[in-house]
Design an enzyme around this catalytic site. Structure first.
Site, PDB file in Angstrom:
ATOM      1  N   HIS A  75       7.045 -99.548  -8.341  1.00 41.21           N
ATOM      2  CA  HIS A  75       6.490-100.301  -9.421  1.00 41.21           C
ATOM      3  C   HIS A  75       5.318-100.775  -8.741  1.00 41.21           C
ATOM      4  O   HIS A  75       4.010-100.609  -9.446  1.00 41.21           O
ATOM      5  CB  HIS A  75       7.486-101.488  -9.519  1.00 41.21           C
ATOM      6  CG  HIS A  75       6.511-102.508 -10.474  1.00 41.21           C
ATOM      7  ND1 HIS A  75       5.624-102.192 -11.737  1.00 41.21           N
ATOM      8  CD2 HIS A  75       6.066-103.514 -10.057  1.00 41.21           C
ATOM      9  CE1 HIS A  75       5.377-103.131 -12.634  1.00 41.21           C
ATOM     10  NE2 HIS A  75       5.425-103.797 -11.461  1.00 41.21           N
ATOM     11  N   ASP A 104     -24.931 -85.855 -15.498  1.00 41.25           N
ATOM     12  CA  ASP A 104     -23.936 -85.714 -15.110  1.00 41.25           C
ATOM     13  C   ASP A 104     -23.474 -86.564 -13.397  1.00 41.25           C
ATOM     14  O   ASP A 104     -24.573 -87.761 -13.463  1.00 41.25           O
ATOM     15  CB  ASP A 104     -23.092 -84.734 -14.454  1.00 41.25           C
ATOM     16  CG  ASP A 104     -22.066 -84.156 -14.263  1.00 41.25           C
ATOM     17  OD1 ASP A 104     -21.067 -84.857 -13.450  1.00 41.25           O
ATOM     18  OD2 ASP A 104     -20.959 -82.827 -15.071  1.00 41.25           O
ATOM     19  N   TRP A 139       5.750-102.487  -1.760  1.00 48.05           N
ATOM     20  CA  TRP A 139       4.355-101.574  -1.292  1.00 48.05           C
ATOM     21  C   TRP A 139       3.382-102.314  -0.624  1.00 48.05           C
ATOM     22  O   TRP A 139       2.470-101.113   0.037  1.00 48.05           O
ATOM     23  CB  TRP A 139       3.886-101.832  -2.896  1.00 48.05           C
ATOM     24  CG  TRP A 139       3.070-103.003  -3.227  1.00 48.05           C
ATOM     25  CD1 TRP A 139       3.638-104.527  -3.221  1.00 48.05           C
ATOM     26  CD2 TRP A 139       1.459-103.512  -2.554  1.00 48.05           C
ATOM     27  NE1 TRP A 139       2.795-105.510  -3.463  1.00 48.05           N
ATOM     28  CE2 TRP A 139       0.873-105.120  -2.403  1.00 48.05           C
ATOM     29  CE3 TRP A 139       0.459-103.026  -2.211  1.00 48.05           C
ATOM     30  CZ2 TRP A 139       0.293-105.754  -2.496  1.00 48.05           C
ATOM     31  CZ3 TRP A 139      -0.814-103.090  -2.292  1.00 48.05           C
ATOM     32  CH2 TRP A 139      -1.243-104.526  -1.962  1.00 48.05           C
ATOM     33  N   SER A 169      -8.227 -88.803  -2.109  1.00 45.08           N
ATOM     34  CA  SER A 169      -9.401 -88.150  -3.161  1.00 45.08           C
ATOM     35  C   SER A 169     -10.418 -89.833  -3.749  1.00 45.08           C
ATOM     36  O   SER A 169     -11.317 -89.652  -4.230  1.00 45.08           O
ATOM     37  CB  SER A 169      -8.155 -88.548  -4.294  1.00 45.08           C
ATOM     38  OG  SER A 169      -8.644 -89.363  -5.560  1.00 45.08           O
ATOM     39  N   SER A 170      -9.248 -91.440  -3.253  1.00 45.33           N
ATOM     40  CA  SER A 170     -10.823 -92.175  -3.642  1.00 45.33           C
ATOM     41  C   SER A 170     -11.730 -92.397  -3.341  1.00 45.33           C
ATOM     42  O   SER A 170     -12.814 -92.545  -3.580  1.00 45.33           O
ATOM     43  CB  SER A 170      -9.836 -93.330  -3.426  1.00 45.33           C
ATOM     44  OG  SER A 170      -8.743 -94.185  -3.876  1.00 45.33           O
ATOM     45  N   HIS A 253      -6.311-106.993   0.876  1.00 40.42           N
ATOM     46  CA  HIS A 253      -7.221-108.355   0.181  1.00 40.42           C
ATOM     47  C   HIS A 253      -8.555-107.400  -0.188  1.00 40.42           C
ATOM     48  O   HIS A 253      -8.646-107.456  -1.325  1.00 40.42           O
ATOM     49  CB  HIS A 253      -7.396-109.315   1.400  1.00 40.42           C
ATOM     50  CG  HIS A 253      -7.801-110.250   0.179  1.00 40.42           C
ATOM     51  ND1 HIS A 253      -6.812-110.920   0.008  1.00 40.42           N
ATOM     52  CD2 HIS A 253      -8.992-111.052  -0.746  1.00 40.42           C
ATOM     53  CE1 HIS A 253      -7.203-112.031  -0.669  1.00 40.42           C
ATOM     54  NE2 HIS A 253      -8.266-112.006  -0.888  1.00 40.42           N
ATOM     55  N   GLU A 255      -8.704-104.414  -0.942  1.00 43.98           N
ATOM     56  CA  GLU A 255      -8.193-103.568  -2.060  1.00 43.98           C
ATOM     57  C   GLU A 255      -8.117-104.891  -3.271  1.00 43.98           C
ATOM     58  O   GLU A 255      -7.917-104.092  -4.728  1.00 43.98           O
ATOM     59  CB  GLU A 255      -6.848-103.736  -2.200  1.00 43.98           C
ATOM     60  CG  GLU A 255      -5.929-102.155  -2.790  1.00 43.98           C
ATOM     61  CD  GLU A 255      -6.369-101.328  -3.752  1.00 43.98           C
ATOM     62  OE1 GLU A 255      -7.565-100.727  -2.929  1.00 43.98           O
ATOM     63  OE2 GLU A 255      -5.882-100.848  -4.306  1.00 43.98           O
ATOM     64  N   TYR A 257     -10.043-106.813  -4.840  1.00 49.30           N
ATOM     65  CA  TYR A 257     -11.142-107.092  -5.677  1.00 49.30           C
ATOM     66  C   TYR A 257     -12.138-105.455  -5.801  1.00 49.30           C
ATOM     67  O   TYR A 257     -12.489-104.900  -7.035  1.00 49.30           O
ATOM     68  CB  TYR A 257     -12.675-107.361  -4.172  1.00 49.30           C
ATOM     69  CG  TYR A 257     -12.058-108.582  -4.362  1.00 49.30           C
ATOM     70  CD1 TYR A 257     -12.308-109.666  -4.879  1.00 49.30           C
ATOM     71  CD2 TYR A 257     -11.655-108.807  -3.168  1.00 49.30           C
ATOM     72  CE1 TYR A 257     -11.297-111.227  -4.773  1.00 49.30           C
ATOM     73  CE2 TYR A 257     -11.015-111.043  -2.561  1.00 49.30           C
ATOM     74  CZ  TYR A 257     -11.325-111.295  -3.093  1.00 49.30           C
ATOM     75  OH  TYR A 257     -11.206-112.542  -3.314  1.00 49.30           O
ATOM     76  N   SER A 268     -18.383-107.811 -18.431  1.00 46.87           N
ATOM     77  CA  SER A 268     -20.071-108.447 -18.079  1.00 46.87           C
ATOM     78  C   SER A 268     -20.376-107.610 -19.380  1.00 46.87           C
ATOM     79  O   SER A 268     -22.000-107.700 -19.529  1.00 46.87           O
ATOM     80  CB  SER A 268     -20.381-108.254 -16.461  1.00 46.87           C
ATOM     81  OG  SER A 268     -19.470-109.072 -15.608  1.00 46.87           O
ATOM     82  N   HIS A 302      -5.598-114.906   5.448  1.00 51.28           N
ATOM     83  CA  HIS A 302      -4.817-115.467   4.529  1.00 51.28           C
ATOM     84  C   HIS A 302      -2.866-115.253   4.145  1.00 51.28           C
ATOM     85  O   HIS A 302      -2.088-115.729   4.193  1.00 51.28           O
ATOM     86  CB  HIS A 302      -5.223-116.396   3.886  1.00 51.28           C
ATOM     87  CG  HIS A 302      -5.150-115.661   2.481  1.00 51.28           C
ATOM     88  ND1 HIS A 302      -6.281-114.872   1.908  1.00 51.28           N
ATOM     89  CD2 HIS A 302      -4.243-114.772   1.757  1.00 51.28           C
ATOM     90  CE1 HIS A 302      -6.566-113.922   1.006  1.00 51.28           C
ATOM     91  NE2 HIS A 302      -5.481-114.142   0.554  1.00 51.28           N
ATOM     92  N   HIS A 303      -3.009-113.973   4.210  1.00 53.91           N
ATOM     93  CA  HIS A 303      -1.238-113.602   3.718  1.00 53.91           C
ATOM     94  C   HIS A 303      -0.145-113.292   5.175  1.00 53.91           C
ATOM     95  O   HIS A 303       0.795-112.756   4.691  1.00 53.91           O
ATOM     96  CB  HIS A 303      -1.126-111.568   3.651  1.00 53.91           C
ATOM     97  CG  HIS A 303      -2.581-111.214   2.376  1.00 53.91           C
ATOM     98  ND1 HIS A 303      -2.160-111.569   1.270  1.00 53.91           N
ATOM     99  CD2 HIS A 303      -3.532-110.834   2.697  1.00 53.91           C
ATOM    100  CE1 HIS A 303      -2.935-111.521  -0.004  1.00 53.91           C
ATOM    101  NE2 HIS A 303      -4.003-111.415   1.549  1.00 53.91           N
ATOM    102  N   THR A 328     -16.650-116.584  -7.478  1.00 56.76           N
ATOM    103  CA  THR A 328     -16.104-115.803  -8.271  1.00 56.76           C
ATOM    104  C   THR A 328     -16.190-117.226  -9.462  1.00 56.76           C
ATOM    105  O   THR A 328     -16.132-116.844 -10.709  1.00 56.76           O
ATOM    106  CB  THR A 328     -14.363-116.087  -8.093  1.00 56.76           C
ATOM    107  OG1 THR A 328     -13.846-115.002  -6.705  1.00 56.76           O
ATOM    108  CG2 THR A 328     -13.523-115.794  -9.072  1.00 56.76           C
ATOM    109  N   LYS A 331     -19.228-116.688 -11.437  1.00 54.33           N
ATOM    110  CA  LYS A 331     -19.066-115.801 -12.783  1.00 54.33           C
ATOM    111  C   LYS A 331     -18.553-116.588 -13.762  1.00 54.33           C
ATOM    112  O   LYS A 331     -18.527-115.795 -14.919  1.00 54.33           O
ATOM    113  CB  LYS A 331     -18.638-114.241 -12.330  1.00 54.33           C
ATOM    114  CG  LYS A 331     -18.900-113.287 -10.837  1.00 54.33           C
ATOM    115  CD  LYS A 331     -18.026-111.915 -10.753  1.00 54.33           C
ATOM    116  CE  LYS A 331     -18.420-111.053 -10.154  1.00 54.33           C
ATOM    117  NZ  LYS A 331     -19.255-110.260 -10.602  1.00 54.33           N
ATOM    118  N   ARG A 450      11.376-113.572  -2.776  1.00 49.77           N
ATOM    119  CA  ARG A 450      11.001-112.126  -3.602  1.00 49.77           C
ATOM    120  C   ARG A 450      12.358-111.362  -2.756  1.00 49.77           C
ATOM    121  O   ARG A 450      12.575-111.178  -2.527  1.00 49.77           O
ATOM    122  CB  ARG A 450       9.790-111.593  -2.764  1.00 49.77           C
ATOM    123  CG  ARG A 450       8.830-112.367  -2.940  1.00 49.77           C
ATOM    124  CD  ARG A 450       7.559-112.002  -2.307  1.00 49.77           C
ATOM    125  NE  ARG A 450       7.106-110.815  -3.347  1.00 49.77           N
ATOM    126  CZ  ARG A 450       5.343-110.797  -2.932  1.00 49.77           C
ATOM    127  NH1 ARG A 450       5.089-110.909  -1.774  1.00 49.77           N
ATOM    128  NH2 ARG A 450       5.124-109.281  -2.752  1.00 49.77           N
TER     129      ARG A 450
END
Length: 605
Positions: A75, A104, A139, A169-170, A253, A255, A257, A268, A302-303, A328, A331, A450
């Site tokens: 998931h 293009d 994950w 790919s990315s 982290h 990721e 963003y 926006s 911080h993780h 943040t 914004k 969890r």
């Protein structure tokens, strides 16, 4: 040596199945990305419903602990890598060339290759369900759960190799969009005249280029541990499991963003259009996005407060985590400033954009709590973290993506979605998301860990788990309403005019859907709102966009090609061979070489 393609009939059709398989048109590739992402949303959504059904009541036996581990692992992996990221890529593909006045992307065939590699990578990873079981280590795949000792068999191999393929790919897509945005903008469109969504696409692309190699290194070390007996993460052999955590979160982290900045770009664009105002503080929103990307690389640990890094490291990463709340907040202030005093038109896109702001604020506040080490130590590995994650990624990214879907659906399909049903979709999803995710804060503070598949009724978690499950099914109902609305619109929806929202940017100046070549004549841009100024020249004070004279015969578009899918197929076969037999990998490499050779000598047009 002429070409490998010479004996083959080159694809030329723009209709039929083969035209989609061989397309290099950025708009069609965007639609393919979008359709694939929505398919994986269905897969990831079913996994979420099974998880929530299992937890609805204590002591449930709907699925086993082993199946539950596979479900929550896939998931998370599916929603992040196969739904949110590719759906953002769908909008990058379809909208960015239109918004910068290009015909293009810079490398159309590379664009097609990145899509097919993504699709094959996603299918490869999900095929594990039918081959002995799916990945089951979460994950984030913490060592040593991913070692051969604790995860024998091929489950983790599917995860490692699938992520490597998706990362490839990315990276291809990110490099393509960096070159496209920096080099193919219409005359007069300086960097500070680019639409905000284009800015966020550019920043996200740089994030991908710098963050993904770290994950690639971490996965390669894990691959060596599993396939060749090395001990990078195995303490008994001198390795260190924390090395994986550092590598994963240096990627992980940023990721966050990578997932949220595209949604911020969409919001926006939506807010000024439906507030009838320019974006408030455009430069501050741009610089805030850049600052978020920089700071995003300095908060990973911080993780890891709970691993015991020491007071100096804890203090540094607590400070940087608090700092990232500043851009943040800027914004959010500018978005509210945009709506303030505006003539708000609460169509479906604006509803989702406002919903995005509210939900993201809740997720952001719980995120700042994690900057406090004592609080983080209490919340680590509890459902409080799950609540925070989902308020940011579902309440933030997904609401933002739906704002983009409702906003650009008319431009992409040429049909209008039913706005009344769009609002029904919004309100049911808004209620469902809060029912599903807010009780998780309470469960986490009450100590529910969890990744547990069952719990004893004496723990007192019954009520909020049941409420959370009702919320999950409410979200599913809202998505079903969207699907019905979209299918109905595609079959018999009202035809969309070129500019249904009286918008500001270049994509609305051409037909809905756009022609193959996008712009018959390339526009010249004189402001941040080129199309708005063209429509309202009295208010533009001479800043209206105009088109340079260009003969239609000069339009040059790339031809379709077989070779991107051939190379992607070769990559899939080569990767599969690592789990089957070296001869299969050699076969895949040969297929890749054939594709590269044919690509190299294939005329562009």
């Amino acid at each position: 040596m002429t070409t490998l393609a010479a004996p083959m009939r080159r694809p030329v059709a723009y209709t039929g199945v083969w035209s989609w398989i061989t397309t290099v048109d950025h708009k069609r590739i965007g639609i393919l990305y979008g359709a694939s992402a929505l398919f994986f949303l269905l897969v990831g959504g079913i996994e979420a419903l099974l998880i929530r059904t299992q937890l609805a009541v204590p002591g449930n036996t709907l699925v086993s602990s082993d199946t539950y581990s596979q479900l929550f692992t896939m998931h998370g992996t599916t929603m992040i890598f196969l739904f949110v990221m590719p759906l953002s890529a769908a909008f990058f593909n379809f909208m960015v060339p239109l918004m910068i006045g290009a015909r293009d992307v810079a490398f159309p065939r590379l664009n097609a290759l990145s899509y097919w590699v993504f699709l094959f990578g996603g299918l490869f990873m999900n095929s594990s369900f039918f081959m002995g079981g799916a990945p089951d280590a979460g994950w984030f795949g913490y060592a040593n759960l991913t070692s051969n000792q604790f995860s024998p068999g091929a489950r983790i191999d599917f995860w490692v190799l699938g992520l490597q393929v998706l990362g490839l790919s990315s990276l291809m897509a990110a490099l393509n969009f960096i070159v496209t945005i920096l080099n193919l903008r219409a005359p007069g469109m300086s960097m500070m005249r680019m639409p905000l969504f284009v800015w966020m696409t550019l920043i996200t692309s740089f994030l991908l280029v710098f963050a993904l190699p770290v994950l690639t290194v971490g996965l390669t070390l894990l691959l060596f541990d599993r396939f060749f007996g090395t001990h990078f993460y195995i303490p008994a052999g001198g390795g260190d499991p924390l090395l994986w955590q550092h590598l994963f979160w240096i990627f992980g982290h940023p990721e966050v963003y990578i997932l949220i900045l595209p949604a911020m770009g969409m919001v926006s664009e939506v807010l000024p259009t439906f507030s009838r105002k320019p974006l408030f503080g455009y430069p501050f929103v741009v610089y805030s996005g850049i600052l978020i990307a920089f700071l995003g690389f300095g908060v990973w640990a911080h993780h890891m407060f709970a691993v015991g890094m020491g007071p100096v490291a804890d203090a540094v990463f607590a400070t940087t985590t608090m700092l990232i709340a500043v851009p943040t907040g800027v914004k959010i202030f500018n978005w509210i400033g945009t709506m303030w005093g505006g003539a708000l038109d609460f169509k479906s896109p604006l509803c989702f954009a406002v919903g995005f702001i509210g939900m993201f604020i809740i997720g952001g506040i719980s995120g700042v709590m994690h900057a406090s080490v004592p609080l983080d130590l209490q919340q680590t590995d509890t459902y409080f973290v799950v609540a925070h994650l989902h308020y940011v990624l579902f309440g933030g990214a997904v609401f933002g993506l739906f704002a983009g879907i409702y906003y650009w659906f008319p431009k992409i399909t040429g049909r209008m979605l039913n706005d009344a049903w769009g609002k029904v979709h919004f309100w049911i999803m808004f209620v469902g998301a809060n029912l599903a995710f807010f009780p998780m804060h309470l469960l986490g503070l009450d100590g529910m860990p969890r990744r547990i598949y069952s719990y004893d009724p004496s723990m007192g978690w019954n009520l909020w788990n049941l409420v959370s499950t009702v919320g999950a099914f409410t979200i599913a109902l809202s998505v079903l309403i969207f699907v019905i609305n979209a299918i109905t619109a595609l079959r018999r929806g009202a035809r969309a005019p070129n500019d249904p929202w009286d918008a500001q940017t270049l994509e609305w100046s051409i037909s809905s859907p756009p022609p193959v070549y996008n712009f018959a004549t390339i526009p010249v841009v004189h402001s941040r709102r080129p199309f708005w100024d063209e429509k309202y020249p009295d208010a533009a004070h001479g800043k209206a966009a105009h088109a340079e004279p260009e003969h239609h015969g000069a339009i040059h578009m790339p031809n379709p090609s077989y070779f991107p899918i051939v190379i992607a197929l070769g990559i899939l076969v080569a990767v599969s061979g690592l789990m089957i037999h070296p001869a299969v990998s050699i076969l895949g490499a040969i297929i890749m070489l054939i594709g590269v050779y044919g690509w190299s000598f294939e005329p562009a047009a």
